[in-house]
Write a protein that holds these residues in place. Structure first.
Motif, PDB file in Angstrom:
ATOM      1  N   MET A   1       0.819  -1.215   0.000  1.00  0.00           N
ATOM      2  CA  MET A   1       0.000   0.000   0.000  1.00  0.00           C
ATOM      3  C   MET A   1       0.853   1.266   0.000  1.00  0.00           C
ATOM      4  O   MET A   1       0.507   2.262  -0.632  1.00  0.00           O
ATOM      5  N   ALA A   2       1.930   1.197   0.746  1.00  0.00           N
ATOM      6  CA  ALA A   2       2.812   2.368   0.801  1.00  0.00           C
ATOM      7  C   ALA A   2       3.339   2.705  -0.596  1.00  0.00           C
ATOM      8  O   ALA A   2       3.468   3.874  -0.988  1.00  0.00           O
ATOM      9  N   LEU A   3       3.688   1.647  -1.346  1.00  0.00           N
ATOM     10  CA  LEU A   3       4.188   1.876  -2.709  1.00  0.00           C
ATOM     11  C   LEU A   3       3.128   2.512  -3.587  1.00  0.00           C
ATOM     12  O   LEU A   3       3.400   3.413  -4.395  1.00  0.00           O
ATOM     13  N   LEU A   4       1.897   2.105  -3.443  1.00  0.00           N
ATOM     14  CA  LEU A   4       0.804   2.648  -4.245  1.00  0.00           C
ATOM     15  C   LEU A   4       0.561   4.110  -3.919  1.00  0.00           C
ATOM     16  O   LEU A   4       0.387   4.960  -4.811  1.00  0.00           O
ATOM     17  N   TYR A   5       0.605   4.412  -2.596  1.00  0.00           N
ATOM     18  CA  TYR A   5       0.439   5.816  -2.204  1.00  0.00           C
ATOM     19  C   TYR A   5       1.569   6.698  -2.765  1.00  0.00           C
ATOM     20  O   TYR A   5       1.361   7.837  -3.161  1.00  0.00           O
ATOM     21  N   GLY A   6       2.754   6.138  -2.776  1.00  0.00           N
ATOM     22  CA  GLY A   6       3.885   6.913  -3.315  1.00  0.00           C
ATOM     23  C   GLY A   6       3.709   7.226  -4.791  1.00  0.00           C
ATOM     24  O   GLY A   6       4.004   8.321  -5.273  1.00  0.00           O
ATOM     25  N   LEU A   7       3.253   6.252  -5.569  1.00  0.00           N
ATOM     26  CA  LEU A   7       3.039   6.486  -6.995  1.00  0.00           C
ATOM     27  C   LEU A   7       1.950   7.519  -7.241  1.00  0.00           C
ATOM     28  O   LEU A   7       2.058   8.388  -8.125  1.00  0.00           O
ATOM     29  N   LEU A   8       0.871   7.431  -6.455  1.00  0.00           N
ATOM     30  CA  LEU A   8      -0.217   8.412  -6.623  1.00  0.00           C
ATOM     31  C   LEU A   8       0.257   9.830  -6.290  1.00  0.00           C
ATOM     32  O   LEU A   8      -0.117  10.804  -6.937  1.00  0.00           O
ATOM     33  N   TRP A   9       1.074   9.920  -5.245  1.00  0.00           N
ATOM     34  CA  TRP A   9       1.587  11.238  -4.859  1.00  0.00           C
ATOM     35  C   TRP A   9       2.459  11.853  -5.965  1.00  0.00           C
ATOM     36  O   TRP A   9       2.354  13.043  -6.290  1.00  0.00           O
ATOM     37  N   ARG A  10       3.305  11.041  -6.544  1.00  0.00           N
ATOM     38  CA  ARG A  10       4.156  11.530  -7.648  1.00  0.00           C
ATOM     39  C   ARG A  10       3.322  11.942  -8.863  1.00  0.00           C
ATOM     40  O   ARG A  10       3.620  12.920  -9.551  1.00  0.00           O
ATOM     41  N   LEU A  11       2.267  11.177  -9.142  1.00  0.00           N
ATOM     42  CA  LEU A  11       1.388  11.512 -10.270  1.00  0.00           C
ATOM     43  C   LEU A  11       0.697  12.851 -10.047  1.00  0.00           C
ATOM     44  O   LEU A  11       0.568  13.668 -10.973  1.00  0.00           O
ATOM     45  N   LEU A  12       0.264  13.081  -8.790  1.00  0.00           N
ATOM     46  CA  LEU A  12      -0.369  14.370  -8.482  1.00  0.00           C
ATOM     47  C   LEU A  12       0.616  15.535  -8.673  1.00  0.00           C
ATOM     48  O   LEU A  12       0.248  16.620  -9.173  1.00  0.00           O
ATOM     49  N   LEU A  13       1.871  15.332  -8.242  1.00  0.00           N
ATOM     50  CA  LEU A  13       2.889  16.384  -8.417  1.00  0.00           C
ATOM     51  C   LEU A  13       3.116  16.699  -9.903  1.00  0.00           C
ATOM     52  O   LEU A  13       3.239  17.869 -10.318  1.00  0.00           O
ATOM     53  N   VAL A  14       3.170  15.637 -10.726  1.00  0.00           N
ATOM     54  CA  VAL A  14       3.355  15.846 -12.171  1.00  0.00           C
ATOM     55  C   VAL A  14       2.196  16.626 -12.746  1.00  0.00           C
ATOM     56  O   VAL A  14       2.359  17.544 -13.560  1.00  0.00           O
ATOM     57  N   LEU A  15       0.961  16.292 -12.348  1.00  0.00           N
ATOM     58  CA  LEU A  15      -0.213  17.000 -12.854  1.00  0.00           C
ATOM     59  C   LEU A  15      -0.213  18.470 -12.438  1.00  0.00           C
ATOM     60  O   LEU A  15      -0.603  19.359 -13.203  1.00  0.00           O
ATOM     61  N   VAL A  16       0.256  18.725 -11.197  1.00  0.00           N
ATOM     62  CA  VAL A  16       0.336  20.125 -10.739  1.00  0.00           C
ATOM     63  C   VAL A  16       1.316  20.918 -11.589  1.00  0.00           C
ATOM     64  O   VAL A  16       1.051  22.065 -12.004  1.00  0.00           O
ATOM     65  N   HIS A  17       2.511  20.342 -11.859  1.00  0.00           N
ATOM     66  CA  HIS A  17       3.517  21.033 -12.695  1.00  0.00           C
ATOM     67  C   HIS A  17       2.992  21.269 -14.107  1.00  0.00           C
ATOM     68  O   HIS A  17       3.207  22.333 -14.689  1.00  0.00           O
ATOM     69  N   VAL A  18       2.325  20.265 -14.667  1.00  0.00           N
ATOM     70  CA  VAL A  18       1.758  20.421 -16.016  1.00  0.00           C
ATOM     71  C   VAL A  18       0.711  21.518 -16.022  1.00  0.00           C
ATOM     72  O   VAL A  18       0.633  22.338 -16.944  1.00  0.00           O
ATOM     73  N   ASN A  19      -0.092  21.576 -14.985  1.00  0.00           N
ATOM     74  CA  ASN A  19      -1.135  22.598 -14.905  1.00  0.00           C
ATOM     75  C   ASN A  19      -0.524  23.993 -14.840  1.00  0.00           C
ATOM     76  O   ASN A  19      -0.975  24.930 -15.502  1.00  0.00           O
ATOM     77  N   ARG A  20       0.519  24.130 -14.007  1.00  0.00           N
ATOM     78  CA  ARG A  20       1.181  25.442 -13.901  1.00  0.00           C
ATOM     79  C   ARG A  20       1.798  25.872 -15.234  1.00  0.00           C
ATOM     80  O   ARG A  20       1.694  27.032 -15.653  1.00  0.00           O
ATOM     81  N   ALA A  21       2.452  24.926 -15.918  1.00  0.00           N
ATOM     82  CA  ALA A  21       3.071  25.247 -17.213  1.00  0.00           C
ATOM     83  C   ALA A  21       2.018  25.649 -18.232  1.00  0.00           C
ATOM     84  O   ALA A  21       2.199  26.591 -19.023  1.00  0.00           O
ATOM     85  N   LEU A  22       0.892  24.948 -18.231  1.00  0.00           N
ATOM     86  CA  LEU A  22      -0.181  25.244 -19.179  1.00  0.00           C
ATOM     87  C   LEU A  22      -0.778  26.617 -18.908  1.00  0.00           C
ATOM     88  O   LEU A  22      -1.054  27.394 -19.840  1.00  0.00           O
TER      89      LEU A  22
END
Length: 240
Positions: A1-22
């Motif tokens: 579960m910890a691994l899954l939470y880590g992947l979701l957290w990284r995905l959210l960070l990527v989406l935030v950066h993409v949103n800011r760039a856009l």
């Protein structure tokens, strides 16, 4: 579960950066689009004002002949005047009074006018034009008009008064010369095949230097300059 939470957290960070760039890219594009729109709007407003003011500016140009003058032609005339004046100053001596003695049957008014303008341009103060038949004296107005025309064409100026006299082989030539207080000619340029002075001011040419040229037709400034250079180095004995 910890691994899954880590992947979701990284995905959210990527989406935030993409949103800011856009968002940043959209802001830049919007500013650029607004700027162009503003420029076009200002151009549309100012164009009628510019067109309305153009006729007045055009009228001013038409009423100002100097504004329509060709700067290239003016520069060329200024260059000629400077060069010819420098040529005169470079000579060891320059005649104050020069005579143009034409012995040819058919005189050219344009060529004589050129000679008069060139003489004055190098710094000669007086010019006498002489022909045995009095053609130039009888038609002096025509020659004066040609002198003014050539003055405009060669020097780019008009209205200057030249000290020019027209002589012929007649009885009043001595009186005509003396009443104008004109000095005796130091140099007479004779044009034509006749080896004679043809009665040119016989009382005033005792110390005059004569130089002959084949013809006055199609004469160039270089021809006249060559004559003046020959005169400048000649030794006049002055009766010694």
């Amino acid at each position: 579960m910890a691994l899954l939470y880590g992947l979701l957290w990284r995905l959210l960070l990527v989406l935030v950066h993409v949103n800011r760039a856009l968002v940043s890219w959209l802001r830049v594009r919007l500013r650029s689009w607004k700027g162009r729109l503003w420029e076009r709007a200002m151009a549309a407003l100012l164009l009628p004002l510019a067109l309305a003011g153009f006729p007045d500016h055009h009228k001013k140009l038409n009423h100002n002949p100097d504004a329509n003058a060709n700067p290239v032609t003016g520069n060329r005339a200024d260059s000629r005047r400077s060069r010819w004046l420098a040529d005169g100053r470079s000579l060891e001596k320059l005649p104050v009074h020069i005579g143009l003695l034409v012995s040819e049957e058919q005189p050219s008014y344009t060529d004589i006018a050129n000679l008069v303008v060139w003489c004055m341009a190098v710094g000669i103060s007086y010019v006498s034009v002489y022909d045995n038949h009095g053609i130039f004296r009888k038609n002096n107005s025509r020659l004066l008009e040609e002198i003014m025309r050539q003055q405009q064409d060669l020097l780019g100026v008009e209205g200057s008064k030249y000290n020019v006299e027209f002589l012929s082989n007649c009885s009043d030539k001595q009186q005509h010369h003396e009443t104008k207080n004109i000095p005796d000619p130091e140099l007479v340029v004779k044009f034509g095949p006749v080896n004679s002075t043809l009665g040119f001011l016989p009382w005033h040419i005792r110390l005059t230097e004569f130089i002959s040229l084949p013809s006055h037709r199609n004469i160039s400034y270089e021809d006249l300059l060559g004559v003046l250079q020959r005169y400048s180095v000649c030794q006049q004995r002055l009766g010694q």
